[in-house]
Design a protein around this motif. Structure first.
Motif, mmCIF file in Angstrom:
data_model
loop_
_atom_site.group_PDB
_atom_site.id
_atom_site.type_symbol
_atom_site.label_atom_id
_atom_site.label_comp_id
_atom_site.label_asym_id
_atom_site.label_seq_id
_atom_site.Cartn_x
_atom_site.Cartn_y
_atom_site.Cartn_z
ATOM 1 N N ASP A 45 0.850 -1.186 0.000
ATOM 2 C CA ASP A 45 0.000 0.000 0.000
ATOM 3 C C ASP A 45 0.893 1.246 0.000
ATOM 4 N N LEU A 48 -0.712 4.577 1.606
ATOM 5 C CA LEU A 48 -0.603 4.716 3.056
ATOM 6 C C LEU A 48 0.827 5.056 3.466
ATOM 7 N N ARG A 65 1.011 -1.872 4.884
ATOM 8 C CA ARG A 65 0.040 -2.894 4.479
ATOM 9 C C ARG A 65 0.578 -3.665 3.285
ATOM 10 N N TYR A 164 -1.796 -5.695 8.070
ATOM 11 C CA TYR A 164 -2.143 -4.281 8.196
ATOM 12 C C TYR A 164 -2.080 -3.863 9.665
ATOM 13 N N GLY A 181 -6.171 7.394 4.703
ATOM 14 C CA GLY A 181 -6.079 6.101 5.366
ATOM 15 C C GLY A 181 -5.446 6.107 6.726
ATOM 16 N N ARG A 184 -7.797 4.733 9.297
ATOM 17 C CA ARG A 184 -8.397 3.424 9.001
ATOM 18 C C ARG A 184 -8.267 2.511 10.221
ATOM 19 N N GLU A 188 -11.792 -1.953 9.507
ATOM 20 C CA GLU A 188 -11.920 -1.466 8.128
ATOM 21 C C GLU A 188 -10.854 -2.084 7.235
ATOM 22 N N ALA A 189 -9.630 -2.185 7.748
ATOM 23 C CA ALA A 189 -8.548 -2.798 6.980
ATOM 24 C C ALA A 189 -8.848 -4.276 6.723
ATOM 25 N N GLN A 190 -9.424 -4.946 7.714
ATOM 26 C CA GLN A 190 -9.797 -6.350 7.538
ATOM 27 C C GLN A 190 -10.843 -6.489 6.444
ATOM 28 N N GLU A 192 -11.334 -4.554 3.885
ATOM 29 C CA GLU A 192 -10.710 -4.319 2.586
ATOM 30 C C GLU A 192 -9.882 -5.527 2.155
ATOM 31 N N PHE A 193 -9.169 -6.138 3.102
ATOM 32 C CA PHE A 193 -8.385 -7.326 2.788
ATOM 33 C C PHE A 193 -9.291 -8.448 2.295
#
Length: 201
Positions: A45, A48, A65, A164, A181, A184, A188-190, A192-193
């Motif tokens: 990422d 980020l 990430r 992340y 981000g 985040r 939220e990161a989970q 997106e993953f």
């Protein structure tokens, strides 16, 4: 020699802000009579990373990430009639070992295995995921979460990994800005993953 597996793909719209940092085809591990080869694409990422670097006036430049997808191949080919359920346990075991080593190579400390989950992917099959928790020692220590998932879509075997920050970096790094981000959350990161993982093919 078996033909190397094709690289897995992720829809371009899911990769906004991400950078492809490596493509590789290599032997991942050896079973008693079969060599397992993986074609892997690794992403970082960069959006980020840039946001943290800018918000910290260049003091913190770190990869936060990552996401990697691997399609597996076998040399020699698996015998006709081999069912995915016969070798998936071995695939998962080897993937867990490899993923923990990868986290360690990224500097993550205090790694502990967490819960398991099952996620339905776009093909309708289910991927089994295992969570890992650890601490990235950069800037005094940032809690991080990693996942490794393994599945067979009826034809191919896949391994997907990702990691992340488990807390917003604006909080963990005491940064005033929260754009791009930095705010985040781990949940939220989970999300997106998992959204990226579901579309790997």
């Amino acid at each position: 020699m078996v033909t190397a597996p094709d690289y897995p793909s992720v829809p371009a719209e899911k990769l906004a802000g991400w950078e492809l940092v490596e493509e590789s085809v290599e032997t991942l591990f050896q079973l008693p009579a079969v060599r397992v080869v993986g074609a892997t694409r690794q992403y970082e990422d960069e959006q980020l990373r840039t946001a943290v670097r800018d918000a910290s006036d260049g003091e913190i430049d770190h990869r936060w990430r990552f996401f990697a997808a691997t399609r597996l191949g076998f040399d020699p080919m698996l015998p006709p009639g081999t069912m995915p359920s016969m070798i998936l346990p071995t695939m998962r075991s080897e993937a867990k070992k490899t993923f923990k080593k990868r986290l360690q190579s990224r500097g993550v400390e205090d790694i502990e295995r967490g819960r398991r989950e099952r996620v339905r992917i776009r093909s309708g099959k289910r991927a089994r995921l295992i969570r890992y928790n650890g601490v990235d020692p950069v800037a005094g220590g940032v809690p991080v979460t990693g996942w490794v998932g393994v599945w067979n879509d009826g034809t191919d075997f896949f391994v997907v990994t990702g990691g992340y920050p488990a807390r917003p970096l604006s909080e963990a790094l005491d940064l005033e800005e929260s754009a791009d981000g930095l705010d985040r959350t781990g949940n939220e990161a989970q999300g997106e993953f998992l959204d990226m993982l579901r579309d790997v093919q």
